[in-house]
Write a protein that holds these residues in place. Structure first.
Motif, PDB file in Angstrom:
ATOM      1  N   UNK A 133     -10.085  -2.411  -7.788  1.00  0.00           N
ATOM      2  CA  UNK A 133      -9.336  -2.759  -8.994  1.00  0.00           C
ATOM      3  C   UNK A 133      -7.922  -2.165  -8.956  1.00  0.00           C
ATOM      4  N   UNK A 134      -6.988  -2.922  -9.540  1.00  0.00           N
ATOM      5  CA  UNK A 134      -5.619  -2.446  -9.625  1.00  0.00           C
ATOM      6  C   UNK A 134      -5.511  -1.164 -10.428  1.00  0.00           C
ATOM      7  N   UNK A 135      -6.415  -0.987 -11.362  1.00  0.00           N
ATOM      8  CA  UNK A 135      -6.390   0.193 -12.228  1.00  0.00           C
ATOM      9  C   UNK A 135      -6.612   1.477 -11.446  1.00  0.00           C
ATOM     10  N   UNK A 136      -7.070   1.386 -10.211  1.00  0.00           N
ATOM     11  CA  UNK A 136      -7.308   2.581  -9.409  1.00  0.00           C
ATOM     12  C   UNK A 136      -6.024   3.093  -8.747  1.00  0.00           C
ATOM     13  N   UNK A 137      -4.922   2.358  -8.882  1.00  0.00           N
ATOM     14  CA  UNK A 137      -3.656   2.821  -8.278  1.00  0.00           C
ATOM     15  C   UNK A 137      -2.890   3.676  -9.271  1.00  0.00           C
ATOM     16  N   UNK A 138      -1.933   4.435  -8.747  1.00  0.00           N
ATOM     17  CA  UNK A 138      -1.166   5.357  -9.608  1.00  0.00           C
ATOM     18  C   UNK A 138      -0.283   4.627 -10.596  1.00  0.00           C
ATOM     19  N   UNK A 139       0.158   3.414 -10.243  1.00  0.00           N
ATOM     20  CA  UNK A 139       1.045   2.659 -11.128  1.00  0.00           C
ATOM     21  C   UNK A 139       0.282   1.629 -11.930  1.00  0.00           C
ATOM     22  N   UNK A 140      -1.053   1.825 -12.062  1.00  0.00           N
ATOM     23  CA  UNK A 140      -1.914   0.795 -12.629  1.00  0.00           C
ATOM     24  C   UNK A 140      -1.475   0.350 -14.013  1.00  0.00           C
ATOM     25  N   UNK A 141      -1.292   1.317 -14.932  1.00  0.00           N
ATOM     26  CA  UNK A 141      -1.051   0.960 -16.323  1.00  0.00           C
ATOM     27  C   UNK A 141       0.255   0.187 -16.486  1.00  0.00           C
ATOM     28  N   UNK A 142       1.330   0.697 -15.881  1.00  0.00           N
ATOM     29  CA  UNK A 142       2.619   0.033 -16.034  1.00  0.00           C
ATOM     30  C   UNK A 142       2.608  -1.329 -15.359  1.00  0.00           C
ATOM     31  N   UNK A 143       1.989  -1.409 -14.180  1.00  0.00           N
ATOM     32  CA  UNK A 143       1.957  -2.690 -13.471  1.00  0.00           C
ATOM     33  C   UNK A 143       1.096  -3.704 -14.221  1.00  0.00           C
ATOM     34  N   UNK A 197       0.828  -1.202   0.000  1.00  0.00           N
ATOM     35  CA  UNK A 197       0.000   0.000   0.000  1.00  0.00           C
ATOM     36  C   UNK A 197       0.861   1.251   0.000  1.00  0.00           C
ATOM     37  N   UNK A 198       1.931   1.232   0.798  1.00  0.00           N
ATOM     38  CA  UNK A 198       2.826   2.393   0.864  1.00  0.00           C
ATOM     39  C   UNK A 198       3.501   2.634  -0.474  1.00  0.00           C
ATOM     40  N   UNK A 199       3.958   1.572  -1.138  1.00  0.00           N
ATOM     41  CA  UNK A 199       4.653   1.722  -2.420  1.00  0.00           C
ATOM     42  C   UNK A 199       3.723   2.192  -3.520  1.00  0.00           C
ATOM     43  N   UNK A 200       2.431   1.825  -3.407  1.00  0.00           N
ATOM     44  CA  UNK A 200       1.466   2.240  -4.427  1.00  0.00           C
ATOM     45  C   UNK A 200       0.711   3.496  -4.040  1.00  0.00           C
ATOM     46  N   UNK A 201       0.949   4.007  -2.833  1.00  0.00           N
ATOM     47  CA  UNK A 201       0.329   5.262  -2.416  1.00  0.00           C
ATOM     48  C   UNK A 201      -1.148   5.129  -2.106  1.00  0.00           C
ATOM     49  N   UNK A 202      -1.564   3.988  -1.543  1.00  0.00           N
ATOM     50  CA  UNK A 202      -2.982   3.776  -1.230  1.00  0.00           C
ATOM     51  C   UNK A 202      -3.091   3.215   0.178  1.00  0.00           C
ATOM     52  N   UNK A 203      -4.352   3.004   0.627  1.00  0.00           N
ATOM     53  CA  UNK A 203      -4.634   2.372   1.907  1.00  0.00           C
ATOM     54  C   UNK A 203      -4.951   0.900   1.667  1.00  0.00           C
ATOM     55  N   UNK A 204      -4.327   0.031   2.478  1.00  0.00           N
ATOM     56  CA  UNK A 204      -4.528  -1.402   2.277  1.00  0.00           C
ATOM     57  C   UNK A 204      -5.981  -1.806   2.471  1.00  0.00           C
ATOM     58  N   UNK A 205      -6.638  -1.290   3.521  1.00  0.00           N
ATOM     59  CA  UNK A 205      -8.032  -1.662   3.787  1.00  0.00           C
ATOM     60  C   UNK A 205      -8.958  -1.077   2.750  1.00  0.00           C
ATOM     61  N   UNK A 206      -8.662   0.170   2.345  1.00  0.00           N
ATOM     62  CA  UNK A 206      -9.550   0.836   1.380  1.00  0.00           C
ATOM     63  C   UNK A 206      -9.499   0.178   0.015  1.00  0.00           C
ATOM     64  N   UNK A 207      -8.357  -0.435  -0.337  1.00  0.00           N
ATOM     65  CA  UNK A 207      -8.211  -1.004  -1.671  1.00  0.00           C
ATOM     66  C   UNK A 207      -8.621  -2.475  -1.741  1.00  0.00           C
ATOM     67  N   UNK A 208      -8.996  -3.082  -0.607  1.00  0.00           N
ATOM     68  CA  UNK A 208      -9.388  -4.488  -0.656  1.00  0.00           C
ATOM     69  C   UNK A 208     -10.627  -4.629  -1.529  1.00  0.00           C
ATOM     70  N   UNK A 209     -10.536  -5.551  -2.485  1.00  0.00           N
ATOM     71  CA  UNK A 209     -11.591  -5.874  -3.460  1.00  0.00           C
ATOM     72  C   UNK A 209     -11.770  -4.786  -4.521  1.00  0.00           C
TER      73      UNK A 209
END
Length: 825
Positions: A214-224, A200-212
């Motif tokens: 989509x990966x596309x909602x993270x800042x590194x979504x496209x490259x990852x 979560x820290x490396x992707x700049x998000x909250x672990x609980x908030x991102x459970x379930x």
């Protein structure tokens, strides 16, 4: 604030130094235990177990520890029994589950040791959750045998998710993803099932908030997503997943991650490793490597192929980068095949592009380059250091000026040679060489001339020796030669004569022709001595005889030399213990003026009347006194006695006193003269100090300063034995001597030798031109007297008039001349 229980706690996994209970009513139990203690004694079993803590009985057990330290549960409450899984209320402690058994035993041991309640924690895992049970042991007193404890056990409410604890304990990001596929089976997005705090820290998000989500909602979504798709394609084609690196920006900071992917039944386990520090280290390494002033190169660990080289190494070896990387290790290290590199330090010789050899220290250590093992070598060029060390080693065993062996080497070699000779294997001869007249050259032309002469002398000696022989410089102008093998006395003497002849040949130096001689002494081992020190002494005695006999002489050691030396030592001891006032006496030889025919004065000559030996010749004891330093004391006595005696003579008579070179160089000579004059009352102008030319050789400045002191005192200074030494004529110009004394060796031959006559005539003429009177010594015949008169010599001494006489004889001579009874016609 909670009241702590300090049990130095115990758990199945680790001990705690301080454990606190989280239950308020347990603190009540502790207080009741404390209240039941009377005068420091433990609470009685009956009072505490059956009384004040009765309402906690369901969670307690009574434990007795027998004499053999085996523990038994005497009674257990239902909750304790359920927690411990007991089928019956009274059992051995060993029947408890392992973790609880260890916690109870630990609490009891700590409580026994402290004589106070102690708390431990018992942890166990159920369905992935870590549960914690508090175990409190309260020590009791009892009238029955054994030790008694109340054991309280209660689970804490909070449980820990072990999986989440573990997954969040790492700095590596971990995610569980589920691929969302289209109708064609192509992955379009990924659902986040779980992620740890690091991800979560490396992707700049909250672990609980991102459970379930989509990966596309993270800042590194496209490259990852692209990386995960590439992994999927690789898996579909049955090939290994490529090494994945992910770079993006997060809040203005560049993020670099290494991505790892593992798939299990459609689930993706993704690891994210922060490689920014590794990248920084790589950049630092490149900087340290490329810009390092120390030569460095990298080669494959399995062979000699070079992978990289820095500028310092290219400069050291004189090659371009392309040339160096194309080298085989055998070109750099001659004689080395392409074989695996080895870590560590080694001394090796490298070759440059010009073919020059370098002595280097190579420090090699294993590294990884592009995922492949390699070896980094750091090169320290020690060529100059090694040459310096070799020079130091050479100087430790050789004379730095001449290059021949030094005293240390000579001492070691002669010790070994004597041991070998005594064992009957190889006799040898020791030859000591002392240069004649070297000091005169050194003092007149300077140390540079002397050094040049020593270098040439060593080279000449070396050319005459065999390869097995050793020549060493022992110091100053002394050399030693060790001739190995059974050489006969004739062979040794022939070689010694050749050394003398070769050394005496002139040596050119800056327009000067330097000429010296040599005196040699030899001893043979094991015939003359069977120890190194004794052999040196024998050779030294032989050398002493050669020097005493004159320049250019050679002698073998003879036993009588040792007897002679012992006699000399005995004479030295007697001289040291001599009573000067009773044993020393002055004799006086008259000085006659040729102009007036009258008595001019006397030369004082010291004599030693030894109680055991009788009269000892000055030729024996004066050199001995000079060598031992006693000449200063003798010289003071002579000055005092001569001045005292002359003070009683008529005022127109002078007294001449000889000064040794040792006296002249010691710093108190002028003061010694001043004291003698003051004590005697003698007019300073009546005292004449006679010095030889050799006195003036050492230090021109100091000599002139002392001569000036004597002049200020008012005494006269005569130059004795003029023409036999090496003094500079500049002294005659720079200091007004009162007299020049012509040596008796010239006077003796003036009637038969044209050369002697010419020298006498030249000295008299030189004195006349400089306004200095001349005195001829050793006049024994009327013919000599007449020739000296014709040459207008000023004064004369000799047996023709009188030998040296004692003070009574001097008084008679004075009386005779005063009465006109004797006069040179």
């Amino acid at each position: 604030m909670r009241d702590p229980v300090e049990p130095d706690g115990f758990s199945p996994t680790r001990a705690s130094t301080r454990v606190e209970t989280e239950f308020d009513d347990v603190r009540l139990v502790l207080r009741r235990w404390q209240a039941a203690c009377v005068d420091g004694a433990l609470p009685p079993y009956e009072e505490l177990a059956l009384g004040s803590v009765g309402r906690f009985a369901d969670e307690m057990a009574v434990v007795r520890i027998a004499a053999d330290r085996e523990g038994f549960i005497l009674r257990a409450g239902p909750r304790f029994g359920a927690l411990a899984g007991l089928a019956e209320p009274a059992v051995s402690l060993s029947a408890l589950p392992f973790a609880l058994q260890r916690a109870v035993a630990g609490a009891i041991d700590l409580s026994r040791l402290a004589a106070k309640p102690r708390l431990t924690l018992c942890r166990s895992i159920v369905d992935g959750m870590v549960s914690t049970v508090e175990v409190l042991a309260l020590p009791l007193s009892c009238r029955w045998p054994g030790e008694y404890f109340l054991i309280f056990a209660r689970p804490r409410k909070a449980q820990v998710d072990l999986a989440r604890l573990l997954i969040n304990s790492t700095d590596e990001g971990i995610m569980a993803l589920s691929a969302l596929e289209t109708a064609s089976g192509e992955a379009r997005d990924y659902q986040i099932l779980s992620m740890n705090d690091a991800a979560a820290r490396l992707l700049g998000v909250s672990a609980e908030a991102m459970r379930y989500h989509l990966l596309s909602e993270t800042c590194a979504a496209q490259r990852l997503t692209d990386l995960l798709d590439r992994c999927g394609e690789a898996r579909a084609h049955g090939v290994a997943a490529p090494s994945l690196e992910l770079e993006y920006e997060l809040d203005g900071e560049a993020i670099s991650l290494q991505v790892g992917v593992a798939e299990t039944e459609g689930l993706l386990a993704v690891t994210l490793t922060d490689i920014r520090e590794i990248r920084n280290r790589e950049m630092l390494f490149r900087s340290l490597f490329d810009d390092n002033p120390v030569p460095m190169y990298v080669r494959r660990a399995d062979g000699g192929a070079f992978l990289n080289v820095n500028a310092a190494a290219l400069n050291l070896y004189g090659r371009s980068r392309a040339e160096f990387l194309a080298l085989s290790i055998g070109k750099l290290v001659p004689g080395t095949a392409d074989r695996p590199a080895v870590s560590g330090e080694r001394f090796v010789r490298h070759r440059t592009a010009t073919g020059a050899d370098l002595d280097v220290v190579e420090y090699a250590r294993a590294i990884t380059v592009g995922g492949q093992p390699a070896m980094l070598s750091t090169i320290v060029d020690i060529t100059e250091r090694k040459r310096a060390e070799e020079r130091v080693s050479f100087l430790a065993h050789h004379d730095p000026l001449t290059g021949v062996g030094n005293r240390t080497t000579f001492s070691q070699e002669i010790e070994d040679a004597v041991a070998t000779a005594v064992a009957g294997h190889q006799p040898f001869t020791l030859v000591l060489i002392d240069l004649d007249d070297f000091k005169a050259v050194n003092d007149t032309l300077g140390h540079a001339a002397g050094d040049s002469l020593l270098i040439e002398t060593a080279a000449r000696i070396r050319r005459l020796l065999r390869r097995t022989d050793l020549v060493a410089r022992l110091g100053g102008d002394e050399f030693a030669v060790l001739l190995r093998g059974a050489l006969g006395r004739n062979d040794v003497e022939t070689l010694a004569r050749r050394i003398i002849q070769t050394i005496s040949e002139p040596h050119g130096y800056e327009g000067h022709r330097l000429s010296i001689g040599a005196s040699l002494g030899a001893a043979m081992a094991p015939v003359d001595a069977r120890e190194a020190g004794a052999l040196l002494k024998c050779a030294d005695l032989a050398l002493y005889r050669s020097k005493r006999d004159g320049k250019g002489a050679f002698h073998f050691f003879e036993p009588e030399m040792d007897v002679e030396m012992r006699e000399r030592r005995a004479l030295e001891l007697e001289l040291r213990s001599a009573d000067f006032d009773r044993e020393l006496e002055l004799h006086y030889q008259p000085i006659i003026s040729l102009r007036s025919g009258g008595l001019r004065g006397f030369e004082a000559l010291v004599r030693w009347r030894n109680p055991r030996r009788g009269m000892v010749s000055p030729a024996e004891f004066i050199p001995l006194a000079e060598e031992t330093g006693m000449i200063e004391a003798i010289g003071r006595w002579v000055l005092d006695e001569a001045c005292r005696r002359a003070a009683s003579w008529p005022d127109d008579l002078i007294i001449a006193v000889n000064a040794s070179a040792v006296q002249f160089r010691q710093g108190q000579f002028a003061e010694t003269i001043r004291v003698a004059i003051d004590m005697s009352g003698l007019d300073p102008s009546r005292l004449e100090i006679e010095i030889t030319e050799s006195v003036l050789l050492a230090d021109t400045g100091a000599n002139l300063a002392l001569l000036q002191q004597l002049r200020e005192i008012g005494v006269r200074v005569a130059l004795d034995d003029f023409g036999t030494g090496y003094s500079s004529m500049s002294y005659l110009r720079r200091f007004p001597f009162s007299r020049l004394k012509i040596d008796r060796s010239f006077v003796r031959d003036i009637g038969s030798s044209r050369e002697s006559m010419a020298i006498v005539r030249a000295i008299i003429g030189l004195g006349a031109n400089l306004g200095i009177d001349t005195t001829a010594e050793g006049v024994e015949t009327g013919a000599q007297l007449e020739l000296l008169r014709q040459e207008r010599c000023g004064e004369i001494q000799g047996f023709l008039f009188s030998p040296p006489v004692d003070s009574v004889g001097a008084a008679r001579i004075i009386e005779t001349y005063r009465n006109g009874e004797s006069k040179v016609a």
